[in-house]
Design an enzyme around this catalytic site. Sequence first.
Site, mmCIF file in Angstrom:
data_model
loop_
_atom_site.group_PDB
_atom_site.id
_atom_site.type_symbol
_atom_site.label_atom_id
_atom_site.label_comp_id
_atom_site.label_asym_id
_atom_site.label_seq_id
_atom_site.Cartn_x
_atom_site.Cartn_y
_atom_site.Cartn_z
ATOM 1 N N ILE A 1 20.647 55.343 4.776
ATOM 2 C CA ILE A 1 21.522 56.267 5.498
ATOM 3 C C ILE A 1 21.809 57.497 4.651
ATOM 4 C CG2 ILE A 1 23.829 56.537 6.507
ATOM 5 C CD1 ILE A 1 23.678 53.664 7.439
ATOM 6 N N VAL B 1 9.183 56.725 26.272
ATOM 7 C CA VAL B 1 8.284 57.879 26.215
ATOM 8 C C VAL B 1 6.884 57.416 26.600
ATOM 9 C CG1 VAL B 1 7.240 59.608 24.730
ATOM 10 C CG2 VAL B 1 9.669 59.054 24.477
ATOM 11 N N LYS C 1 33.122 49.033 0.492
ATOM 12 C CA LYS C 1 32.144 48.702 -0.541
ATOM 13 C C LYS C 1 32.452 49.546 -1.776
ATOM 14 C CE LYS C 1 27.256 49.217 -1.774
ATOM 15 N NZ LYS C 1 25.923 49.693 -1.328
#
Length: 526
Positions: free
Chosen positions: A369, A207, A78
């Site tokens: 990210i 969990v 990219k």
Amino acid sequence: MTRPVEKIVIVGGGTAGWLSAAYLNRAFGEKVEITLVESARIPRIGVGEATVPTLRTTFRFLGMKEEEWMPRTNAAFKSAVRFNDWRTPRPGTDRHTYYHPFFTVPEPPVPSFEQPFHKRFGRGVSLAHFWLKQQLAGDTRLPRTFGEAGMALQRLCELHKAPKPLPGTDAPDPGYRYAYHFDAALIAQYLRDLATGRGVRHVVADVGSVGLDQRGHIEKVVLDTGQELRGDLFLDCTGFRGLLINQTLQEPFVSAQDYLMCDSAVALPADHHPDGLRPYTTANARGDGWIWEIPLYEREGTGYVYSSRTTTPDQAEQHLRSFLGGRAHDVSGNHIKMRVGHNRRSWVNNCVAVGLSSCFVEPLESTTIALIEYQLALLVLHFPDSDLDERRTTRYNELMVSAFEDMRDFIIMHYHLTDRADTGFWQAVREAPIPDSLAEKLTEYAESIIVPDGSQLRLFETRSLWAVLSGLDFPFRKAPPSVELMNDDAAFEMFDRIDKEREIYGSSLPDHYEYLRTLHRSAGPG
């Protein structure tokens, strides 16, 4: 008496969880025991398939080599983001289009454009200032946007060029900054294998409950198998659920929905665009939001980011399929409800929220990210011992809010500067308020005062601001007065060099698909 943190428990997998595990393991090695628990039932959100160049540094830190991980994750390069139809077309044109390229100053042997310029004028003046001076004067010798004028990369994107030469060739390397597109599920699997291969413990379970001690710190997570995981520090990587930070510790979430209307998305895999394997992300403005196109090696990731206030999930999916035509794969759309905003604090007691459980700005500039990377770097810098000094957590939280708000302003700017009013969505966008911080920035930008604040994270540097502002026809009022007093010859000399660079690399750099195909062949089967 304080002691070092010896055990970290990460709740949640995906990109956030496994990148955290791999990063902290690389930083601390065997001195810290890391356990990651993830559910086999909770699907991963595949929005974060596009990245920014900071990830190259992070992957190098992890010891990851492109020739190894890229073929295994369907990855591609990219070099920019292309924005289509974010404003009404200009007279004589069919559509409004501009690029946000990943700017760079090439290393020798390619001459650095800034070097002779700075030697003559000093480092306070940019090529962008001279570009603006000529635009305001009506000079048509330079391209309309600084993204095109200030770097050769836009033209190379249009030619579908890879950002660097094929390995083993003697072709010149421009040293461009670039990022990646990849399959989010596959990169999580790669990071999982990397982390577990280096000693991270992996537990697959749900969990059932979370145990707190008398101070309100997390003491353990109890799994549905009856197993208990105890730790000194817990990372919440459970995405928008915020299982630890919001549900258990009751930390409030500060919504940014007043400023950013898009709160939903639907994603679909698709065949490649007829134009081929493009080395950039495309953001296509549509009636109720925008559609992303992210080219991967074997397919494209596509999705419609929209506002639930102006359309429904079924309508959004139908619009996306209509846009893609026969390219859309015959699978169900992945519908995502997005939580846009940030936790008041991302680090509370001995719990640090990372990724979507911490904050989220819609994916227009692929910041998700990058924010994870920033959080992990900050966490290592502010890493605690058993006393959990509040000064560390306070500073961490201040920096995170500052980083979020700067990225938030950058994204809002794309919407605020549109002149579209053809649908209810775009009319609402134009009427939406903007943060005072952005209003102040735009006042300065109009006077060409675009200077990064060194006290906070600035993911997108000044050249990126110039590219987006000029691409959106921002009403600059004047160039810096100092530029009016300087000789233009040095600036035009550098623009000439950029023109020559377009010619050199337009003919010498390989086709994007050709480069990736060579990478896959060298990787061998599997």
